[in-house]
Design a protein around this motif. Structure first.
Motif, PDB file in Angstrom:
ATOM      1  N   ALA A  73      -6.597  16.357   7.275  1.00 56.09           N
ATOM      2  CA  ALA A  73      -5.638  16.989   6.775  1.00 56.09           C
ATOM      3  C   ALA A  73      -4.368  16.945   7.452  1.00 56.09           C
ATOM      4  N   ASP A  74      -4.473  16.863   8.537  1.00 60.16           N
ATOM      5  CA  ASP A  74      -3.214  17.125   9.439  1.00 60.16           C
ATOM      6  C   ASP A  74      -2.669  15.648   9.489  1.00 60.16           C
ATOM      7  N   ARG A  75      -3.359  14.638   9.426  1.00 61.47           N
ATOM      8  CA  ARG A  75      -2.557  13.404   9.323  1.00 61.47           C
ATOM      9  C   ARG A  75      -1.839  13.006   8.188  1.00 61.47           C
ATOM     10  N   ILE A  76      -2.582  13.738   6.767  1.00 61.19           N
ATOM     11  CA  ILE A  76      -1.979  13.797   5.564  1.00 61.19           C
ATOM     12  C   ILE A  76      -0.975  14.572   5.511  1.00 61.19           C
ATOM     13  N   MET A  77      -0.852  15.776   6.216  1.00 59.07           N
ATOM     14  CA  MET A  77       0.269  16.438   6.058  1.00 59.07           C
ATOM     15  C   MET A  77       1.485  15.970   6.832  1.00 59.07           C
ATOM     16  N   ALA A  78       1.057  14.988   7.599  1.00 59.92           N
ATOM     17  CA  ALA A  78       2.239  14.360   8.427  1.00 59.92           C
ATOM     18  C   ALA A  78       2.906  13.152   7.785  1.00 59.92           C
ATOM     19  N   LEU A  79       2.294  12.914   6.332  1.00 56.20           N
ATOM     20  CA  LEU A  79       2.906  11.890   5.693  1.00 56.20           C
ATOM     21  C   LEU A  79       4.241  12.012   5.142  1.00 56.20           C
ATOM     22  N   THR A  80       4.879  10.890   4.722  1.00 53.50           N
ATOM     23  CA  THR A  80       6.260  11.256   3.962  1.00 53.50           C
ATOM     24  C   THR A  80       6.116  10.622   2.741  1.00 53.50           C
ATOM     25  N   PRO A  81       6.991  10.855   1.741  1.00 52.68           N
ATOM     26  CA  PRO A  81       7.112   9.937   0.518  1.00 52.68           C
ATOM     27  C   PRO A  81       7.265   8.617   0.958  1.00 52.68           C
ATOM     28  N   ALA A  82       8.141   8.263   1.684  1.00 56.10           N
ATOM     29  CA  ALA A  82       8.070   6.789   2.160  1.00 56.10           C
ATOM     30  C   ALA A  82       6.793   6.143   2.489  1.00 56.10           C
ATOM     31  N   ASP A  83       5.886   6.962   3.293  1.00 56.27           N
ATOM     32  CA  ASP A  83       4.956   6.236   3.475  1.00 56.27           C
ATOM     33  C   ASP A  83       3.643   5.950   2.392  1.00 56.27           C
ATOM     34  N   VAL A  84       3.867   6.698   1.485  1.00 51.79           N
ATOM     35  CA  VAL A  84       3.084   6.548   0.124  1.00 51.79           C
ATOM     36  C   VAL A  84       3.615   5.419  -0.565  1.00 51.79           C
ATOM     37  N   ARG A  85       4.748   5.381  -0.653  1.00 52.67           N
ATOM     38  CA  ARG A  85       5.464   4.311  -1.515  1.00 52.67           C
ATOM     39  C   ARG A  85       5.313   3.089  -0.600  1.00 52.67           C
ATOM     40  N   ALA A  86       5.342   2.953   0.650  1.00 51.99           N
ATOM     41  CA  ALA A  86       5.006   1.658   1.439  1.00 51.99           C
ATOM     42  C   ALA A  86       3.387   1.287   1.125  1.00 51.99           C
ATOM     43  N   ALA A  87       2.517   2.207   1.013  1.00 47.19           N
ATOM     44  CA  ALA A  87       1.230   1.642   0.514  1.00 47.19           C
ATOM     45  C   ALA A  87       1.045   1.321  -0.797  1.00 47.19           C
ATOM     46  N   ALA A  88       1.901   1.861  -1.485  1.00 48.91           N
ATOM     47  CA  ALA A  88       1.862   1.477  -3.075  1.00 48.91           C
ATOM     48  C   ALA A  88       2.499  -0.007  -3.041  1.00 48.91           C
ATOM     49  N   GLU A  89       3.486  -0.053  -2.207  1.00 51.66           N
ATOM     50  CA  GLU A  89       4.149  -1.683  -2.368  1.00 51.66           C
ATOM     51  C   GLU A  89       3.230  -2.732  -1.761  1.00 51.66           C
ATOM     52  N   LEU A  90       2.424  -2.270  -0.866  1.00 47.75           N
ATOM     53  CA  LEU A  90       1.428  -3.156  -0.249  1.00 47.75           C
ATOM     54  C   LEU A  90       0.480  -3.538  -1.452  1.00 47.75           C
ATOM     55  N   LEU A  91      -0.160  -2.789  -1.863  1.00 42.28           N
ATOM     56  CA  LEU A  91      -1.076  -2.878  -2.864  1.00 42.28           C
ATOM     57  C   LEU A  91      -0.407  -3.676  -4.151  1.00 42.28           C
ATOM     58  N   ALA A  92       0.748  -3.515  -4.481  1.00 40.01           N
ATOM     59  CA  ALA A  92       1.255  -3.956  -5.747  1.00 40.01           C
ATOM     60  C   ALA A  92       1.599  -5.325  -5.438  1.00 40.01           C
ATOM     61  N   SER A  93       1.768  -5.631  -4.227  1.00 39.48           N
ATOM     62  CA  SER A  93       2.265  -6.966  -4.025  1.00 39.48           C
ATOM     63  C   SER A  93       1.076  -7.985  -4.076  1.00 39.48           C
ATOM     64  N   ARG A  94      -0.156  -7.581  -4.020  1.00 32.85           N
ATOM     65  CA  ARG A  94      -1.142  -8.299  -3.895  1.00 32.85           C
ATOM     66  C   ARG A  94      -2.068  -8.528  -5.167  1.00 32.85           C
ATOM     67  N   PRO A  95      -2.482  -9.612  -5.345  1.00 29.62           N
ATOM     68  CA  PRO A  95      -3.443  -9.723  -6.572  1.00 29.62           C
ATOM     69  C   PRO A  95      -4.820  -9.217  -6.560  1.00 29.62           C
ATOM     70  N   PHE A  96      -4.997  -8.510  -7.686  1.00 30.41           N
ATOM     71  CA  PHE A  96      -6.395  -7.621  -7.671  1.00 30.41           C
ATOM     72  C   PHE A  96      -7.209  -8.599  -8.354  1.00 30.41           C
ATOM     73  N   SER A  97      -8.549  -8.449  -7.823  1.00 27.26           N
ATOM     74  CA  SER A  97      -9.626  -9.110  -8.651  1.00 27.26           C
ATOM     75  C   SER A  97     -10.438  -8.068  -9.544  1.00 27.26           C
ATOM     76  N   ARG A  98     -10.779  -8.538 -10.478  1.00 32.98           N
ATOM     77  CA  ARG A  98     -11.571  -7.813 -11.580  1.00 32.98           C
ATOM     78  C   ARG A  98     -13.022  -8.171 -12.165  1.00 32.98           C
ATOM     79  N   LEU A  99     -13.660  -7.040 -12.222  1.00 31.14           N
ATOM     80  CA  LEU A  99     -14.911  -7.544 -12.904  1.00 31.14           C
ATOM     81  C   LEU A  99     -15.182  -6.455 -14.057  1.00 31.14           C
ATOM     82  N   THR A 100     -15.553  -6.855 -15.199  1.00 26.93           N
ATOM     83  CA  THR A 100     -15.962  -6.084 -16.297  1.00 26.93           C
ATOM     84  C   THR A 100     -17.280  -6.413 -16.746  1.00 26.93           C
ATOM     85  N   ILE A 101     -18.330  -5.388 -16.968  1.00 28.67           N
ATOM     86  CA  ILE A 101     -19.346  -5.549 -17.453  1.00 28.67           C
ATOM     87  C   ILE A 101     -19.529  -4.952 -19.034  1.00 28.67           C
ATOM     88  N   VAL A 102     -19.846  -5.571 -20.012  1.00 27.11           N
ATOM     89  CA  VAL A 102     -20.207  -5.022 -21.225  1.00 27.11           C
ATOM     90  C   VAL A 102     -21.315  -5.284 -21.901  1.00 27.11           C
TER      91      VAL A 102
END
Length: 413
Positions: free
Chosen positions: A384-413
């Motif tokens: 909780a203390d580590r999360i309270m120390a985050l900034t909006p820029a930190d979460v945006r950077a995490a989203a940028e990291l993931l958005a820049s990478r190709p996802f793998s996908r598996l679907t079972i029907v």
């Protein structure tokens, strides 16, 4: 005994004469929680032995040189307590819950199992059928199966890939000798942590544990593991004739020691956490009625990890849901949240961490896990203390990291 960290001010860490670590914390209740955690799981099964760690977890209760299986189960049940265990990809936990005052009984039983489990052949053979039935039941649940089958593809060629339960053909080849070898090689003082959360004198509890477990002498330390190499992204559909589609999409992220994990944890909650105000719940479930379940978050190991999104939907809506996931992630990467929205999410996530950590059995287990992974106590307040120390820029950077990478996908029907 010594203090462990500011987050374990009332916890103590001791090292027994044989090197076994013991973490303890006093309790003001009427229940004692005592267990043994070892740094060995399904990734440590060994070639051709998929399911061995889980098989040992099942059969360790079947007998020792001093006790038969029914005596082992009765030892805690006759005082209203319980003995149980679980296996993960990197851990086996054997634990007891009992009324206060039964600590000696619990410690003696755990020590007997860890040091002297005999894995009687007749009992092992009977338990094999139980494990095979568990495997069959598990595959009857598409929502569960898709997670394991995704890992088989995502970590293909690495020990993290195989199912924790093993497979029918590999479980058929497991026996008492292999179980005893696994116990001797993996349940060593250097690789185990004992936890004890109970009312009363911690020094007395430590003396109990030293008396029953201090004599265990086994060579060998923590397992030597090789980190997985990321595989090429994939997009696979497996048709099992189900009326609903279960999909996992994921990208390589971080391990348990990476400091970026706190920003990624918060991103997972904002994107698709358990709250109905998460973006995917709002967009896919509340607004459009596309999914009956959606979830996002980190799956972390000691040396690797992934950021995963799961959703259950109609087969013809999988691609549409995938586009929504990508779109919401890209929106989070494009611009930071407003301070007002960010602070609201930060309070919500930290509140959930603290409420979720207020379960005594889970708290007790978390002590051992924290010492095994980090060498100190890091409770829910630490995260909780580590999360309270985050900034909006930190979460945006995490989203940028993931958005820049190709996802793998598996679907079972």
């Amino acid at each position: 005994m010594s203090d462990i960290s500011p987050y374990g001010a009332d916890a103590r860490l001791a090292v027994l004469s044989n090197g076994l670590r013991v973490v303890s914390r006093p309790s003001d209740g009427n229940v004692a929680y005592i267990g043994v955690l070892t740094d060995a799981g399904s990734r440590d099964d060994g070639p051709g032995r998929d399911g061995l760690a889980h098989f040992v977890e099942h059969t360790i209760f079947k007998g020792t040189s001093r006790r038969r299986g029914w005596q082992i189960s009765n030892m805690m049940e006759t005082v209203g307590g319980a003995l149980n265990a679980y296996t993960s990809r990197e851990e086996i936990m054997i634990y007891t819950i009992s009324p206060a005052g039964c600590e000696g009984r619990a410690v003696e039983l755990l020590a007997d199992l860890v040091a002297d489990a005999s894995f009687p052949e007749a009992d092992v053979e009977r338990e094999r059928g139980v494990v095979l039935e568990e495997i069959n039941r598990y595959h009857d649940s598409p929502a569960d199966a898709v997670m394991d089958e995704f890992d088989e593809l995502f970590y293909a060629g690495h020990p993290l890939a195989h199912n924790i339960l093993g497979y029918a053909d590999t479980v058929a080849g497991l026996d008492s000798r292999l179980a005893r070898e696994f116990l001797t090689e993996r349940f060593t003082p250097a690789s185990m942590v004992v936890y004890c959360v109970a009312p009363g004198d911690q020094e007395r509890h430590l003396r109990l544990i030293e008396r029953h477990m201090g004599a265990l002498r086994r060579d060998g330390g923590r397992p030597v593991r090789v980190a997985p190499t990321p595989n090429e992204p994939f997009d696979e559909l497996r048709d099992r004739g189900n009326k609903q589609a279960n999909t996992i999409m994921a990208v390589h992220a971080c391990d348990q020691l990476d400091e970026r994990r706190y920003a990624l944890m918060m991103l997972g909650s904002v994107l698709g956490g358990p709250s109905m105000n998460s973006r995917l719940n709002r967009e896919m479930r509340e607004k459009r009625g596309l999914v009956y379940a959606v979830d996002a978050g980190l799956e972390m190991y000691s040396d690797s990890g992934s950021f995963q999104v799961y959703f259950g939907t109609e087969p013809d809506q999988v691609d549409r849901c995938t586009r929504i996931v990508r779109r919401e992630l890209e929106r989070l990467a494009a611009e930071p949240m407003t301070d007002r929205l960010f602070n609201q999410w930060r309070r919500q996530i930290c509140g959930r961490l603290l409420v979720g950590g207020d379960r005594r059995g889970s708290q007790a287990m978390a002590l051992a896990k924290s010492v095994l992974r980090y060498g100190e106590v890091r409770d829910s307040r630490y995260a909780a203390d580590r999360i309270m120390a985050l900034t909006p820029a930190d979460v945006r950077a995490a989203a940028e990291l993931l958005a820049s990478r190709p996802f793998s996908r598996l679907t079972i029907v």
